[in-house]
Design an enzyme around this catalytic site. Structure first.
Site, PDB file in Angstrom:
ATOM      1  N   MET A 183     -27.359   9.615  -4.788  1.00 13.28           N
ATOM      2  CA  MET A 183     -27.113   8.980  -3.649  1.00 13.28           C
ATOM      3  C   MET A 183     -25.548   8.556  -3.734  1.00 13.28           C
ATOM      4  O   MET A 183     -24.823   8.583  -2.999  1.00 13.28           O
ATOM      5  CB  MET A 183     -27.987   7.396  -3.653  1.00 13.28           C
ATOM      6  CG  MET A 183     -29.366   7.812  -3.635  1.00 13.28           C
ATOM      7  SD  MET A 183     -30.092   8.874  -2.143  1.00 13.28           S
ATOM      8  CE  MET A 183     -29.762   7.577  -0.763  1.00 13.28           C
ATOM      9  N   GLY A 184     -25.279   7.958  -5.132  1.00 16.84           N
ATOM     10  CA  GLY A 184     -23.872   7.778  -5.428  1.00 16.84           C
ATOM     11  C   GLY A 184     -22.920   8.863  -5.111  1.00 16.84           C
ATOM     12  O   GLY A 184     -21.729   8.630  -5.067  1.00 16.84           O
ATOM     13  N   GLU A 202     -19.010   7.249 -14.017  1.00 19.01           N
ATOM     14  CA  GLU A 202     -20.201   7.863 -14.188  1.00 19.01           C
ATOM     15  C   GLU A 202     -20.492   8.282 -15.609  1.00 19.01           C
ATOM     16  O   GLU A 202     -19.588   8.594 -16.247  1.00 19.01           O
ATOM     17  CB  GLU A 202     -20.107   9.378 -13.613  1.00 19.01           C
ATOM     18  CG  GLU A 202     -21.383  10.064 -13.628  1.00 19.01           C
ATOM     19  CD  GLU A 202     -22.700   9.432 -13.484  1.00 19.01           C
ATOM     20  OE1 GLU A 202     -23.689   9.365 -14.397  1.00 19.01           O
ATOM     21  OE2 GLU A 202     -22.737   8.855 -12.389  1.00 19.01           O
ATOM     22  N   ASN A 248     -19.109   3.929 -19.087  1.00 12.82           N
ATOM     23  CA  ASN A 248     -20.037   3.031 -18.522  1.00 12.82           C
ATOM     24  C   ASN A 248     -19.354   1.989 -17.734  1.00 12.82           C
ATOM     25  O   ASN A 248     -18.406   1.258 -18.073  1.00 12.82           O
ATOM     26  CB  ASN A 248     -20.817   2.452 -19.659  1.00 12.82           C
ATOM     27  CG  ASN A 248     -22.001   1.587 -19.154  1.00 12.82           C
ATOM     28  OD1 ASN A 248     -22.211   0.691 -18.258  1.00 12.82           O
ATOM     29  ND2 ASN A 248     -23.224   1.946 -19.677  1.00 12.82           N
ATOM     30  N   TYR A 278     -30.727   2.521 -15.535  1.00 13.69           N
ATOM     31  CA  TYR A 278     -29.104   1.894 -15.505  1.00 13.69           C
ATOM     32  C   TYR A 278     -29.098   2.126 -17.033  1.00 13.69           C
ATOM     33  O   TYR A 278     -29.678   1.471 -17.813  1.00 13.69           O
ATOM     34  CB  TYR A 278     -29.081   0.867 -14.891  1.00 13.69           C
ATOM     35  CG  TYR A 278     -27.771   0.069 -15.073  1.00 13.69           C
ATOM     36  CD1 TYR A 278     -26.855   0.249 -13.932  1.00 13.69           C
ATOM     37  CD2 TYR A 278     -27.157  -0.564 -16.304  1.00 13.69           C
ATOM     38  CE1 TYR A 278     -25.552  -0.521 -14.208  1.00 13.69           C
ATOM     39  CE2 TYR A 278     -25.997  -1.077 -16.332  1.00 13.69           C
ATOM     40  CZ  TYR A 278     -25.237  -0.880 -15.350  1.00 13.69           C
ATOM     41  OH  TYR A 278     -23.824  -1.378 -15.420  1.00 13.69           O
ATOM     42  N   CYS A 415     -25.933  13.154  11.206  1.00 11.77           N
ATOM     43  CA  CYS A 415     -24.954  12.338  12.012  1.00 11.77           C
ATOM     44  C   CYS A 415     -25.449  11.143  12.317  1.00 11.77           C
ATOM     45  O   CYS A 415     -26.868  11.125  12.244  1.00 11.77           O
ATOM     46  CB  CYS A 415     -24.388  13.034  13.005  1.00 11.77           C
ATOM     47  SG  CYS A 415     -25.333  13.415  14.540  1.00 11.77           S
TER      48      CYS A 415
END
Length: 561
Positions: A183-184, A202, A248, A278, A415
């Site tokens: 996603m990121g 990252e 991090n 995480y 879109c």
């Protein structure tokens, strides 16, 4: 380690069917496309994106899904419970070929600890949003929404008078963010598409390399100082640039704040929705999954403490005058649990920038070419631009996407279209299949992140005008109405985007196969689906939604006399 003979998985292309109709062939190809190595983060584990978002519960379940989809008749419906096919029912040709429920737990049990216990027993799986509903199309799938969000951020900055010469773009600004996963990974390209500069932190070197390979990220910096130097030079030259920085965020964000770095926009899209996804400070990337498996409770505590430091720095940038927002990964609530008292000092992106679009029934509209031929996407791009000639942002997006977005797996496009628009695109695609202009049918779906399909108080329904943030009736009704309207497959999930206990959401997919029946279904589904967003926001008291409902003849009983 035993090799898996199924891997690598690639969806079939072309016009030869392995199933009994295009309706079930489409679901089969999209399931396989989710697990294509160009798409999936860890296909060997059936994980598509979002840390643990799976396409199927187990390899045995995957085999059963494939086998069943190939034998489904057009009056049968396969039922899928958290990635496992559990039954085939005799229905009718208007019924979905597949009905999917993922990760749904009763309220008092809807937490990560109970979910993981059940997952360990093989009784459930985490479906995220489009992983377990078989409509993931790679990072492009979130890119359009990320582009729209950063465009709205640019509008906000321009309106503030801080960047009067930006003309509603991010030119001359530096955005700081983190997370380059499924996603990121859309963030760097979305920022540069809006003419800005992005520093993207990252922890995993392979993700940085993957984003550079797929042209979502421009360069990698050698150090924090190098990243700042590159960013300031590009900002001063008003040139778009995205910079990957290995590190991090819980360490890098505070360091940048202490340095007084000239950051204008701050957000984050790490996998903070699940503390085990995480990486806490002090844990090496190579030890990540083993540490999380060995002591999930202790790992969760350490991750939340790191998130607290991460978010405290974001609040520090807010105090220094930056535009700061949560980008839908629930990091604020995890940071609060980790001890950050001011975690909710900045808003989520939906109430800050996107809700006016939701009031218009506007949201993500994605499609994939089952032919596997990029020429089919080029043809649909032209069709969309012809259908909506006055939508300048849409034209800008499609043009840039053609130039800069690499396909992952089956060629696809996304879109944002609104109520009164989506069905026109669907009908046009169906006619193009019928005429032979397209070589094979088109699959049309969307993210569950849409105007009327989600209850998520930390994201899509945060700060609703009437206080109805946690009311989930709308998501349930969305799944029901899409089932009644003739979608090809419908899904209902729990926990996607923000984690267990925090969201309920529905998805739908339709197949444009060129038939008259498909045209009837497309017209209904692609009208009713976004209409749910309009009526949901009418009910919450948004004037813009009331205007749209009136203009489009949307019936809202409580507004009738």
């Amino acid at each position: 380690m035993t090799s898996n003979p199924r891997l690598p998985i690639h969806a079939a292309t072309g016009t030869e069917l392995s199933a009994r109709s295009w309706q079930s062939e489409a679901a089969l190809r999209m399931l396989m496309n989710n697990l294509d190595p160009a798409n999936a983060e860890r296909p060997e584990d059936l994980v598509v994106y979002g840390g643990t978002g799976r396409a199927a519960r187990s390899w045995e379940a995957y085999d059963a899904l494939v086998r069943t989809l190939r034998t489904l008749a057009d009056d049968e419906t396969m039922l899928v419970a958290s990635g496992k096919p559990v039954g085939v029912m005799r229905t009718h040709e208007w019924a979905p070929r597949v009905l999917i429920a993922n990760s749904n737990l009763v309220g008092d049990w809807a937490n990560w600890e109970e979910f993981r216990r059940l997952e360990e027993l093989g009784l459930t799986m985490y479906g995220q949003m489009t992983a377990g509903s078989w409509i993931y199309i790679g990072t492009q799938g979130i890119l359009q929404g990320t582009f729209e969000t950063f465009a709205a951020v640019a509008d906000r900055l321009a309106a503030s008078g801080r960047f009067p010469h930006s003309h509603g773009t991010l030119a001359g600004t530096i955005t700081l963010t983190a997370g380059l996963g499924g996603m990121g990974g859309a963030q760097p390209l979305a920022v540069t598409m809006n003419d800005g500069v992005a520093i993207c932190v990252e922890v995993d070197q392979s993700r940085i390399e993957r984003r550079i390979e797929h042209r979502y990220l421009d360069v990698q910096a050698d150090s924090l100082e190098h990243a700042l130097s590159l960013a300031e030079a590009a900002r001063d030259a008003r040139k778009p640039l995205s910079i990957g920085l290995l590190g991090n965020a819980a360490e890098v964000f505070p360091r940048l704040l202490e340095m007084g770095a000239p950051i204008d926009v701050v957000t984050d899209q790490t996998s903070a929705h699940d503390p085990l996804s995480y990486l806490p400070l002090g844990v090496d990337v190579a030890d990540w999954h083993e540490e999380a498996r060995r002591d999930p409770a202790g790992f969760t505590e350490r991750a939340r403490a790191s998130m607290a430091a991460h978010v405290a720095a974001m609040v520090g940038f807010l105090d220094a005058g930056a535009e700061v927002f949560d980008y839908g990964n629930s990091i604020r609530d995890e940071a609060r649990k980790g001890g950050c008292a001011r975690a909710f000092d900045f808003p989520g992106f939906v109430p800050a920038y996107i809700r006016p679009l939701f009031c218009e029934g506007r949201g993500p509209f994605r499609w994939a070419a089952l032919s596997g031929d990029p020429a089919d996407i080029a043809a649909t791009d032209r069709a969309v631009l012809e259908l909506f000639p006055d939508n300048e942002r849409l034209h800008r997006w499609i043009t840039m996407a053609q130039e800069r977005v690499s396909f992952q797996g089956l060629p696809a496009r996304i879109c944002w279209l609104g109520h009164g628009e989506r069905h026109l695109a669907g009908l046009k695609f169906n006619e193009m299949v019928r005429s032979g202009e397209l070589k094979a049918p088109i699959v049309i779906g969307r993210d569950h992140l849409d105007c009327g399909s989600v209850a998520s108080p930390y994201r899509e329904t945060e700060a609703m005008k009437d206080g109805s943030d946690a009311i989930a009736d709308w998501a349930v009704l969305n799944a029901l109405v899409n089932t009644a309207s003739g979608a090809s497959w419908v899904s209902f999930h729990h926990g996607g985007g923000v984690g267990m206990g925090r969201s309920l959401h529905a998805g739908q997919v339709c197949v444009a196969d060129g038939t008259d029946l498909a045209a009837q279904k497309l017209e209904r589904v692609l009208t009713n689906d976004p209409e749910m967003g309009v009526i949901r926001h009418v009910d919450a008291g948004y004037e813009r939604a009331e205007e749209v409902a009136h203009a489009h003849g949307v019936r809202v009983p409580m507004r009738e006399s």
